[in-house]
Write a protein that holds these residues in place. Structure first.
Motif, PDB file in Angstrom:
ATOM      1  N   LEU A  52      19.333 -20.759  18.856  1.00  0.00           N
ATOM      2  CA  LEU A  52      18.588 -20.514  17.622  1.00  0.00           C
ATOM      3  C   LEU A  52      19.419 -20.854  16.383  1.00  0.00           C
ATOM      4  CD1 LEU A  52      16.826 -17.188  18.621  1.00  0.00           C
ATOM      5  CD2 LEU A  52      15.784 -19.453  18.433  1.00  0.00           C
ATOM      6  N   LEU A  53      20.720 -20.654  16.465  1.00  0.00           N
ATOM      7  CA  LEU A  53      21.596 -20.970  15.333  1.00  0.00           C
ATOM      8  C   LEU A  53      21.758 -22.468  15.109  1.00  0.00           C
ATOM      9  CD1 LEU A  53      24.394 -18.288  15.754  1.00  0.00           C
ATOM     10  CD2 LEU A  53      22.865 -18.542  13.802  1.00  0.00           C
ATOM     11  N   LEU A  54      21.514 -23.271  16.141  1.00  0.00           N
ATOM     12  CA  LEU A  54      21.696 -24.725  16.009  1.00  0.00           C
ATOM     13  C   LEU A  54      20.933 -25.318  14.828  1.00  0.00           C
ATOM     14  CD1 LEU A  54      21.656 -26.237  19.605  1.00  0.00           C
ATOM     15  CD2 LEU A  54      23.538 -26.185  17.981  1.00  0.00           C
ATOM     16  N   SER A  55      19.738 -24.820  14.581  1.00  0.00           N
ATOM     17  CA  SER A  55      18.943 -25.399  13.494  1.00  0.00           C
ATOM     18  C   SER A  55      19.358 -24.855  12.121  1.00  0.00           C
ATOM     19  CB  SER A  55      17.454 -25.149  13.731  1.00  0.00           C
ATOM     20  OG  SER A  55      17.209 -23.761  13.753  1.00  0.00           O
ATOM     21  N   LYS A  56      20.253 -23.866  12.095  1.00  0.00           N
ATOM     22  CA  LYS A  56      20.628 -23.217  10.838  1.00  0.00           C
ATOM     23  C   LYS A  56      22.022 -23.606  10.329  1.00  0.00           C
ATOM     24  CE  LYS A  56      17.009 -20.457  11.103  1.00  0.00           C
ATOM     25  NZ  LYS A  56      15.815 -20.836  10.419  1.00  0.00           N
ATOM     26  N   ILE A  57      22.820 -24.221  11.182  1.00  0.00           N
ATOM     27  CA  ILE A  57      24.207 -24.486  10.796  1.00  0.00           C
ATOM     28  C   ILE A  57      24.403 -25.939  10.368  1.00  0.00           C
ATOM     29  CG2 ILE A  57      25.169 -22.648  12.243  1.00  0.00           C
ATOM     30  CD1 ILE A  57      25.815 -24.757  14.347  1.00  0.00           C
ATOM     31  N   PRO A  58      25.473 -26.219   9.614  1.00  0.00           N
ATOM     32  CA  PRO A  58      25.743 -27.600   9.191  1.00  0.00           C
ATOM     33  C   PRO A  58      26.027 -28.520  10.385  1.00  0.00           C
ATOM     34  CG  PRO A  58      27.168 -26.028   8.031  1.00  0.00           C
ATOM     35  CD  PRO A  58      26.419 -25.267   9.069  1.00  0.00           C
ATOM     36  N   GLU A  59      25.751 -29.802  10.212  1.00  0.00           N
ATOM     37  CA  GLU A  59      25.909 -30.805  11.279  1.00  0.00           C
ATOM     38  C   GLU A  59      27.297 -30.773  11.918  1.00  0.00           C
ATOM     39  OE1 GLU A  59      23.593 -33.415  12.331  1.00  0.00           O
ATOM     40  OE2 GLU A  59      22.221 -32.017  11.356  1.00  0.00           O
ATOM     41  N   GLU A  60      28.352 -30.644  11.105  1.00  0.00           N
ATOM     42  CA  GLU A  60      29.716 -30.719  11.638  1.00  0.00           C
ATOM     43  C   GLU A  60      30.086 -29.522  12.512  1.00  0.00           C
ATOM     44  OE1 GLU A  60      29.644 -29.264   7.430  1.00  0.00           O
ATOM     45  OE2 GLU A  60      29.025 -31.148   8.324  1.00  0.00           O
ATOM     46  N   GLU A  61      29.333 -28.436  12.444  1.00  0.00           N
ATOM     47  CA  GLU A  61      29.612 -27.255  13.272  1.00  0.00           C
ATOM     48  C   GLU A  61      28.785 -27.233  14.564  1.00  0.00           C
ATOM     49  OE1 GLU A  61      29.361 -23.533  11.137  1.00  0.00           O
ATOM     50  OE2 GLU A  61      30.158 -24.482   9.321  1.00  0.00           O
ATOM     51  N   LYS A  62      27.805 -28.088  14.662  1.00  0.00           N
ATOM     52  CA  LYS A  62      26.873 -28.039  15.794  1.00  0.00           C
ATOM     53  C   LYS A  62      27.534 -28.310  17.134  1.00  0.00           C
ATOM     54  CE  LYS A  62      22.670 -28.699  13.293  1.00  0.00           C
ATOM     55  NZ  LYS A  62      21.310 -29.097  13.350  1.00  0.00           N
ATOM     56  N   LEU A  63      28.484 -29.228  17.165  1.00  0.00           N
ATOM     57  CA  LEU A  63      29.118 -29.583  18.439  1.00  0.00           C
ATOM     58  C   LEU A  63      29.796 -28.370  19.073  1.00  0.00           C
ATOM     59  CD1 LEU A  63      29.545 -31.845  20.435  1.00  0.00           C
ATOM     60  CD2 LEU A  63      31.624 -32.473  19.183  1.00  0.00           C
ATOM     61  N   GLY A  64      30.427 -27.535  18.268  1.00  0.00           N
ATOM     62  CA  GLY A  64      31.065 -26.324  18.782  1.00  0.00           C
ATOM     63  C   GLY A  64      30.060 -25.379  19.421  1.00  0.00           C
ATOM     64  N   TYR A  65      28.918 -25.204  18.775  1.00  0.00           N
ATOM     65  CA  TYR A  65      27.879 -24.325  19.322  1.00  0.00           C
ATOM     66  C   TYR A  65      27.275 -24.913  20.593  1.00  0.00           C
ATOM     67  CZ  TYR A  65      27.826 -20.985  15.492  1.00  0.00           C
ATOM     68  OH  TYR A  65      28.176 -19.999  14.607  1.00  0.00           O
ATOM     69  N   ILE A  66      27.085 -26.216  20.591  1.00  0.00           N
ATOM     70  CA  ILE A  66      26.527 -26.877  21.769  1.00  0.00           C
ATOM     71  C   ILE A  66      27.474 -26.719  22.959  1.00  0.00           C
ATOM     72  CG2 ILE A  66      25.865 -29.123  22.730  1.00  0.00           C
ATOM     73  CD1 ILE A  66      24.903 -29.815  19.818  1.00  0.00           C
ATOM     74  N   ASN A  67      28.767 -26.850  22.709  1.00  0.00           N
ATOM     75  CA  ASN A  67      29.751 -26.654  23.785  1.00  0.00           C
ATOM     76  C   ASN A  67      29.737 -25.219  24.297  1.00  0.00           C
ATOM     77  OD1 ASN A  67      30.736 -29.285  24.105  1.00  0.00           O
ATOM     78  ND2 ASN A  67      32.075 -29.067  22.335  1.00  0.00           N
ATOM     79  N   LYS A  68      29.542 -24.245  23.407  1.00  0.00           N
ATOM     80  CA  LYS A  68      29.440 -22.841  23.839  1.00  0.00           C
ATOM     81  C   LYS A  68      28.206 -22.641  24.720  1.00  0.00           C
ATOM     82  CE  LYS A  68      31.670 -20.652  19.875  1.00  0.00           C
ATOM     83  NZ  LYS A  68      31.455 -19.769  18.723  1.00  0.00           N
ATOM     84  N   ILE A  69      27.084 -23.252  24.326  1.00  0.00           N
ATOM     85  CA  ILE A  69      25.852 -23.149  25.119  1.00  0.00           C
ATOM     86  C   ILE A  69      26.080 -23.753  26.504  1.00  0.00           C
ATOM     87  CG2 ILE A  69      23.458 -23.944  25.305  1.00  0.00           C
ATOM     88  CD1 ILE A  69      23.438 -23.896  22.152  1.00  0.00           C
TER      89      ILE A  69
END
Length: 121
Positions: A52-69
Motif C-alpha cells: 500500500l505504501l508503494l503508491s505513496k512514496i517517492p520513486e527513488e525509495e520504491k526499490l527498497g520497499y519492493i525488495n522488502k515485499i
C-alpha cells in the motif's frame, strides 16, 4: 504508467491471498495456529502495508520497499513449505497458495527490474 498499474494489481491479489491464508491458518492445529500461524500473519500484514505504501512514496525509495515485499514473500514461501512438510495443510491447498505467491512474485520481479533500471539514471 504500466508499473504503477502493476503496483495496483498487486493490492487485490494480496487481499485475496491474505483472506485465503487466514482461513487456512484458522484450521491449523491449535499450537501451530498460534506459533507459525502468528508469524505468517505478521509477515502478510507487513507485506500488505508495504504494498500500500508503494503508491505513496517517492520513486527513488520504491526499490527498497519492493525488495522488502519480495523478502516477505520468500519467508512466507518457507513457512508454507514447513506447514506442508508437517502435513498441517494438504497438497491441494499448498499448491494453490504457492501459485498465488508465484503470481505476486512475478509482479514484484517486474517492478524490481523496472525500478532498478530507472534508478540508475
Amino acid at each position: 504508467m504500466g508499473e504503477i498499474k502493476k503496483e495496483l494489481i498487486l493490492i487485490p491479489k494480496a487481499e485475496n491471498y491474505i483472506q485465503y491464508m487466514l482461513e487456512l491458518i484458522m484450521k491449523l492445529p491449535r499450537t501451530e495456529k498460534f506459533n507459525i500461524g502468528n508469524e505468517y500473519k505478521i509477515s502478510m500484514y507487513s507485506m500488505l502495508e508495504e504494498i500500500l505504501l508503494l503508491s505513496k512514496i517517492p520513486e527513488e525509495e520504491k526499490l527498497g520497499y519492493i525488495n522488502k515485499i519480495d523478502a516477505r514473500l520468500n519467508c512466507q514461501r518457507i513457512l508454507l513449505r514447513i506447514m506442508n512438510k508437517n502435513k498441517w495443510i494438504d497438497e491441494r491447498k499448498f499448491n494453490y497458495v504457492i501459485e498465488n505467491i508465484y503470481e505476486m512474485g512475478k509482479i514484484i520481479g517486474g517492478l524490481v527490474k523496472y525500478y532498478a533500471k530507472n534508478n540508475k539514471k
